[in-house]
Design a protein around this motif. Structure first.
Motif, mmCIF file in Angstrom:
data_model
loop_
_atom_site.group_PDB
_atom_site.id
_atom_site.type_symbol
_atom_site.label_atom_id
_atom_site.label_comp_id
_atom_site.label_asym_id
_atom_site.label_seq_id
_atom_site.Cartn_x
_atom_site.Cartn_y
_atom_site.Cartn_z
ATOM 1 N N VAL A 52 47.589 76.815 48.575
ATOM 2 C CA VAL A 52 47.913 78.109 48.882
ATOM 3 C C VAL A 52 46.867 79.136 48.339
ATOM 4 N N TYR A 53 46.423 79.947 49.186
ATOM 5 C CA TYR A 53 45.380 80.850 48.851
ATOM 6 C C TYR A 53 45.722 82.255 48.876
ATOM 7 N N SER A 54 45.567 83.034 47.910
ATOM 8 C CA SER A 54 45.634 84.518 47.841
ATOM 9 C C SER A 54 44.770 85.124 46.556
ATOM 10 N N PRO A 55 43.893 86.040 46.495
ATOM 11 C CA PRO A 55 43.355 86.564 45.410
ATOM 12 C C PRO A 55 44.422 87.169 44.474
ATOM 13 N N HIS A 56 45.566 87.080 44.822
ATOM 14 C CA HIS A 56 46.692 87.750 43.997
ATOM 15 C C HIS A 56 47.729 86.649 43.468
ATOM 16 N N LEU A 57 47.504 85.673 43.545
ATOM 17 C CA LEU A 57 48.338 84.430 43.150
ATOM 18 C C LEU A 57 48.341 84.114 41.653
ATOM 19 N N GLU A 58 47.100 84.791 40.958
ATOM 20 C CA GLU A 58 46.840 84.519 39.418
ATOM 21 C C GLU A 58 48.227 84.800 38.561
ATOM 22 N N GLY A 59 48.523 83.830 37.865
ATOM 23 C CA GLY A 59 49.609 83.797 36.911
ATOM 24 C C GLY A 59 50.934 83.776 37.426
ATOM 25 N N LEU A 60 51.090 83.675 38.941
ATOM 26 C CA LEU A 60 52.232 83.551 39.605
ATOM 27 C C LEU A 60 52.551 81.905 39.601
ATOM 28 N N SER A 61 54.000 81.820 39.558
ATOM 29 C CA SER A 61 54.561 80.287 39.715
ATOM 30 C C SER A 61 54.460 79.856 41.245
ATOM 31 N N VAL A 62 54.111 78.771 41.695
ATOM 32 C CA VAL A 62 53.937 78.498 43.059
ATOM 33 C C VAL A 62 54.494 76.942 43.260
ATOM 34 N N PRO A 63 54.976 76.686 44.285
ATOM 35 C CA PRO A 63 55.778 75.548 44.475
ATOM 36 C C PRO A 63 54.974 74.370 43.997
ATOM 37 N N CYS A 64 55.722 73.706 43.349
ATOM 38 C CA CYS A 64 54.945 72.242 42.589
ATOM 39 C C CYS A 64 54.116 71.328 43.438
ATOM 40 N N HIS A 65 54.263 71.461 44.752
ATOM 41 C CA HIS A 65 53.249 70.556 45.447
ATOM 42 C C HIS A 65 51.945 71.189 45.815
ATOM 43 N N CYS A 66 52.003 72.509 45.619
ATOM 44 C CA CYS A 66 50.751 73.314 46.071
ATOM 45 C C CYS A 66 49.583 73.608 45.049
ATOM 46 N N HIS A 67 48.427 73.388 45.040
ATOM 47 C CA HIS A 67 47.459 73.756 44.419
ATOM 48 C C HIS A 67 47.067 75.165 44.932
ATOM 49 N N THR A 68 46.864 75.988 43.745
ATOM 50 C CA THR A 68 46.455 77.553 43.664
ATOM 51 C C THR A 68 45.072 77.497 43.901
ATOM 52 N N LEU A 69 44.762 78.457 44.923
ATOM 53 C CA LEU A 69 43.356 78.950 45.234
ATOM 54 C C LEU A 69 43.223 80.512 45.150
ATOM 55 N N THR A 70 42.579 81.126 44.261
ATOM 56 C CA THR A 70 42.337 82.409 44.015
ATOM 57 C C THR A 70 41.087 82.965 44.177
ATOM 58 N N SER A 71 40.075 82.200 44.692
ATOM 59 C CA SER A 71 38.605 82.643 44.915
ATOM 60 C C SER A 71 38.282 82.250 46.271
ATOM 61 N N CYS A 72 37.275 82.962 46.912
ATOM 62 C CA CYS A 72 36.789 82.629 47.964
ATOM 63 C C CYS A 72 35.952 81.238 48.066
ATOM 64 N N GLU A 73 35.469 80.922 46.812
ATOM 65 C CA GLU A 73 34.709 79.675 46.542
ATOM 66 C C GLU A 73 35.557 78.624 46.660
ATOM 67 N N GLU A 74 36.902 78.668 46.134
ATOM 68 C CA GLU A 74 37.597 77.437 45.995
ATOM 69 C C GLU A 74 38.153 77.353 47.311
ATOM 70 N N LEU A 75 38.478 78.512 48.156
ATOM 71 C CA LEU A 75 38.824 78.420 49.341
ATOM 72 C C LEU A 75 37.908 77.785 50.357
ATOM 73 N N GLU A 76 36.579 78.168 50.254
ATOM 74 C CA GLU A 76 35.529 77.624 51.108
ATOM 75 C C GLU A 76 35.510 75.857 50.812
ATOM 76 N N ALA A 77 35.655 75.693 49.660
ATOM 77 C CA ALA A 77 35.458 74.173 49.333
ATOM 78 C C ALA A 77 36.396 73.429 49.922
ATOM 79 N N VAL A 78 37.595 74.038 50.004
ATOM 80 C CA VAL A 78 38.674 73.014 50.807
ATOM 81 C C VAL A 78 38.476 72.970 52.274
ATOM 82 N N LEU A 79 38.193 74.425 52.892
ATOM 83 C CA LEU A 79 38.132 74.375 54.337
ATOM 84 C C LEU A 79 36.943 73.701 54.725
ATOM 85 N N LEU A 80 35.992 73.408 54.002
ATOM 86 C CA LEU A 80 34.671 72.754 54.547
ATOM 87 C C LEU A 80 34.765 71.254 54.204
ATOM 88 N N SER A 81 35.827 70.715 53.509
ATOM 89 C CA SER A 81 36.049 69.605 53.115
ATOM 90 C C SER A 81 36.621 68.519 54.186
#
Length: 377
Positions: A52-81
């Motif tokens: 799950v990606y959003s630059p506004h997720l920092e410090g928030l609780s997300v569902p346990c099955h999700c990896h949190t992405l908060t930067s465009c670099e992290e997002l790009e790495a997953v999308l290109l994988s």
């Protein structure tokens, strides 16, 4: 297919999720949003993506099955994988422009509902994006309709293509455009859409952007692209042949139909509304009135001026819509500001960073003109 959806919390994103939920051959592995993190986290709970990606997720609780992405670099790495096989771009604006271009070059299926991304990509690379990237699939209803027809019709025998417009809420408006409020502009008579596209539809700037989009997608000369106001919004595009025969795509104004067509190589049964011709009775066609919808014709002018100006126009329009919605300018001010921005000289962009700078230049020039107006008032 394992897919990612950027802009999942917007209106188009919600409709994409509704359609995907009925197709078991699609697995949503990434959901991305911006400010509406509560809705994003609710979607993550329902669709159980890996990321799950959003630059506004920092410090928030997300569902346990999700990896949190908060930067465009992290997002790009997953999308290109290899974890992602296709990506939906349902967010308006240019936030993902660089990622979008990189994805196009990977050959992954890329569905695009953002006019700005396609216009900026075309401004950089020229017309004929679909010839270079056949895995690119447009999600605008009009361009989806053209996409369906142009795959079946011989290009050399086409005389003209027509994109249709509803005319919006003010096509027959008798009052002053200065009196139009944001609430009035957001009350579209036929379509349910996001905020910016709804305002753009109200003054037909959106239709000018769609002419740009058609030019860059399909490699059709600008003089062969025309716009018709089709008040009922059931005719989405027409193709006129040299011998005078005209082909068209008819459907109810429902984006779910477009999305289902875009994700499936076959035509599938669906639970959505169908066109009932006996209930239609009449179809109305007209041309946009130049005195009333100057923004539409300014978009055409920007396209005719050549590379650089479509991007400049998009940036200026972004600023105008924002300041209209925040009541800093009137609806009537928008075309005047767009026209003044287009008076500036620009050079064709040669890189991603130059395109981004041009967009920002259009935005900042429009904002400077808006500040001047507020001072004069």
């Amino acid at each position: 297919m394992r897919v990612a959806l950027l802009g999942s919390t917007g209106f188009l994103g919600e409709q994409i999720l509704e359609v995907l939920s009925a197709h078991r051959d699609f697995e949503v592995v990434l959901l991305g949003g911006f400010r509406n993190v509560l809705k994003l986290l609710n979607q993550a709970t329902s669709f159980r993506p890996r990321y799950v990606y959003s630059p506004h997720l920092e410090g928030l609780s997300v569902p346990c099955h999700c990896h949190t992405l908060t930067s465009c670099e992290e997002l790009e790495a997953v999308l290109l994988s290899d974890e992602v096989e296709g990506v939906f771009f349902a967010a308006s604006g240019i936030a993902f422009f660089e990622i979008f271009l990189k994805l196009l070059r990977t050959g992954k299926t890329t569905w695009v509902g953002s006019k700005e991304l396609l216009i900026l990509a075309g401004d950089l690379e020229g017309s004929g994006l679909l010839l270079r990237y056949p895995h690119l699939i447009p999600l605008d209803s009009e361009h989806n309709a053209l996409w369906q027809m142009l795959r079946l019709l011989p290009r050399e025998e086409i005389a003209k293509v027509y994109i249709t417009a509803s005319g919006g809420p003010f096509y027959e408006w008798q009052g002053s455009f200065a009196d139009i409020t944001p609430e009035m502009a957001l009350a579209h008579p036929n379509w349910k859409m996001g905020t910016k596209i709804t305002v753009d539809s109200a003054n037909l700037v959106n239709k000018g952007l769609e002419v740009m989009e058609a030019f860059f997608l399909f490699d059709i000369p600008q003089e062969k692209i025309d716009v018709l106001v089709q008040r009922e919004s059931v005719v989405h595009a027409l193709v006129e042949m040299k011998d005078g025969f005209v082909f068209g795509v008819f459907a109810p104004p429902d984006m779910r139909l477009v999305i289902q067509n875009a994700i499936s190589p076959r035509r599938l049964e669906h639970p959505f509304q169908r066109l009932r011709f006996a209930e239609l009775r009449t179809l109305h066609f007209d041309y946009p009135v130049s005195q009333r919808f100057q923004g539409f014709y300014l978009a055409l002018y920007a396209l005719s001026k050549g590379q650089g100006y479509p991007t400049l126009f998009c940036g200026a329009d972004e600023a105008c819509v924002h300041h209209f919605l925040t009541r800093n300018i009137s609806f009537e001010d928008i075309p005047s500001i767009l026209e003044q921005v287009l008076d500036h000289d620009v050079s064709p962009p040669r890189s991603v960073s130059e395109v981004q700078r041009l967009f920002q230049l259009g935005f900042s020039q429009a904002e400077a003109l808006i500040r001047q107006r507020s001072i004069l008032r």
